[in-house]
Design an enzyme around this catalytic site. Sequence first.
Site, PDB file in Angstrom:
ATOM      1  CD1 TRP A 153      -0.325  -1.662   3.078  1.00 10.80           C
ATOM      2  CD2 TRP A 153       0.685   0.318   3.321  1.00 10.80           C
ATOM      3  NE1 TRP A 153       0.479  -1.736   4.197  1.00 10.80           N
ATOM      4  CE2 TRP A 153       1.106  -0.525   4.372  1.00 10.80           C
ATOM      5  CE3 TRP A 153       1.186   1.624   3.272  1.00 10.80           C
ATOM      6  CZ2 TRP A 153       1.997  -0.121   5.372  1.00 10.80           C
ATOM      7  CZ3 TRP A 153       2.082   2.027   4.257  1.00 10.80           C
ATOM      8  CH2 TRP A 153       2.475   1.156   5.290  1.00 10.80           C
ATOM      9  CE  LYS A 199      -4.393  -9.019  -2.119  1.00 14.45           C
ATOM     10  NZ  LYS A 199      -4.529  -7.940  -1.102  1.00 14.45           N
ATOM     11  CB  SER A 225       5.867  -8.001   5.159  1.00 10.62           C
ATOM     12  OG  SER A 225       4.870  -8.990   4.975  1.00 10.62           O
ATOM     13  CE1 TYR A 229      -0.389 -19.141   1.122  1.00 13.23           C
ATOM     14  CE2 TYR A 229       0.063 -17.173  -0.154  1.00 13.23           C
ATOM     15  CZ  TYR A 229      -0.439 -17.766   0.974  1.00 13.23           C
ATOM     16  OH  TYR A 229      -0.990 -16.988   1.955  1.00 13.23           O
ATOM     17  CD  GLU A 280      12.206  -6.396  -5.789  1.00 10.91           C
ATOM     18  OE1 GLU A 280      12.876  -5.991  -4.821  1.00 10.91           O
ATOM     19  OE2 GLU A 280      12.720  -6.750  -6.866  1.00 10.91           O
ATOM     20  CB  CYS A 292      10.857  -1.112   0.725  1.00 12.76           C
ATOM     21  SG  CYS A 292      10.903  -0.451  -0.933  1.00 12.76           S
ATOM     22  CD  GLU A 335      10.523  -2.656   6.104  1.00  9.98           C
ATOM     23  OE1 GLU A 335       9.878  -3.725   6.126  1.00  9.98           O
ATOM     24  OE2 GLU A 335      10.847  -2.079   5.058  1.00  9.98           O
TER      25      GLU A 335
END
Length: 505
Positions: free
Chosen positions: A174, A198, A252, A262, A274, A309, A408
């Site tokens: 976001w 997504k 994250s 997955y 990333e 980031c 972080e």
Amino acid sequence: MTKPTEDRALAVRAELEKRFAGLALPTRPYIDGRWTDPAGGDTFDRISPRDGRLIARVGAGGARDVDRAVAGARRAFDSGVWSGRPPRERRLVLQRLARLVEEHAEELALIESVDMGKPYTDALAVDLRVTVQSLDFYAEAVDKRYDEVAPTAQDRLATITREPLGVVGAVVPWNFPLMMAAWKIAPALAVGNSVVLKPAEQSPLTALRFAELATEAGVPDGVLNVVPGLGPTAGAALGRHHGVDAVAFTGSGEVGREFLRYAADSNLKEVSLELGGKSPQIVMPDAPDLSVVARAVANGVFFNQGEACSAGSRLLVHRDIEEELLELVLAESRRLVVGDPLDPRTDIGALVEDRHLERVLGYVRGALDEGARLVLGGDRILAGTGGYYVEPTVFDRVDPRSRIAREEVFGPVLSVFSFENTEEAVRLANDTEYGLAAAVWSRDLSTAHRLARSVRAGTVWVNCFDDSDITVPFGGYAQSGLGGRDKSLHALEKYTQLKSTWIRL
Ligand code: NAD
């Protein structure tokens, strides 16, 4: 840059508020070129971080919606309506999309700012500019690439060609919602893939509007689908889907690891990650102009509310200049205005949501408990607005083993450490599980270059911070990333696979 007067700023803000109120926000999944209702009928609330008010109820896509989107993407891919088009034609469509995004840049920047809290001026100057650049760059690149012929024996011809992967799932965070999506969508579409995006549940609105513009630009139905929804449902469904050939993820480390699981549990799809960072800025005693360094340090950590980031969240400064530089950094930080994202005087907007606000304040409390010295900020402010604002915060005397030094924060918090020699600087800089970015400040070419070589990071800036260009790769060493880079021509490698074809002559 000079700030507008109060009267002017209030007029701009009122005008932006009026424009936002007049927008018809897109709120449903965009599948196969049209808006659809989520199969489960669920919605999630979009609360604006600027004032804590509800701005939209967005259809929450789930496994069945992801299924439909992947089926549409597969149909489109297999039909060749996009994947089989000459690269030149894909270029023209993506360039048309770039022009449409440019035309709608103010609208998209406004939606981004209200949805996730960054200053409108930054959304326009950075997020939208880079989104357009990404589309143009990959569009222009794609009809200028050649494949290879291998140097085999004379009676054989072996060609090495790059083919699109098929259906690419893109899952984004976001903090730069549309820009991060464009870094993935533009190269993936340019080489002929279909995409299911997504967006993060905290910032789905610009991606939905973008999908609509893609159709207007001529991207065929099914080639770009956007399924808003929650991470553990929609995100996981995409990650586990057997019809998805690759997932490009930014977010994250914790969720990045989920995507690897997955893939292992489903079809071994390609996964590129990333992830986060804890980037150091190393300042040597012979650094050029310390006031320039101080500005780069303050902007480097507080830009985008610290929700970046690559934020330079660790300042490593030589003991001889520690006091002087810290004073200058504090002065620069005090100059930054925290406030309403729609106010053109604002440098630092609102944190994305109340949960994240609590997380950031939790780190501040933890740092105090761990003995760090708070030299600036540390509090929530403007709480009366209902928004989630935190002042620029600086700690010094930070213990390198403490949580504030290692984890972080993803908020406006700087940790300051001092060192006595180059070896200690390198050791501190590399004492992290991350390796996204770093900066080195020194007038001496050899020192700067030696440090740049010794620091383990995907990007090293020398005597600057945060310089970036779509032509230069971005991504991390160590636990900051895996499986290729975003941006530049190298990103195309993530969205293609090599085919070797042998012909006996
Ligand atoms: P996040 O990992 O919580 O979420 C990222 C995306 O993953 C969202 O779309 C979310 O809905 C989805 N998701 C969440 N849980 C999921 C699950 N269980 N299964 C599948 N999908 C799931 O990250 P965030 O809080 O949105 O973003 C912040 C993080 O992103 C920070 O660590 C930051 O450093 C990182 N980031 C990295 C880069 C980079 O380029 N390296 C850029 C921006 C942000």
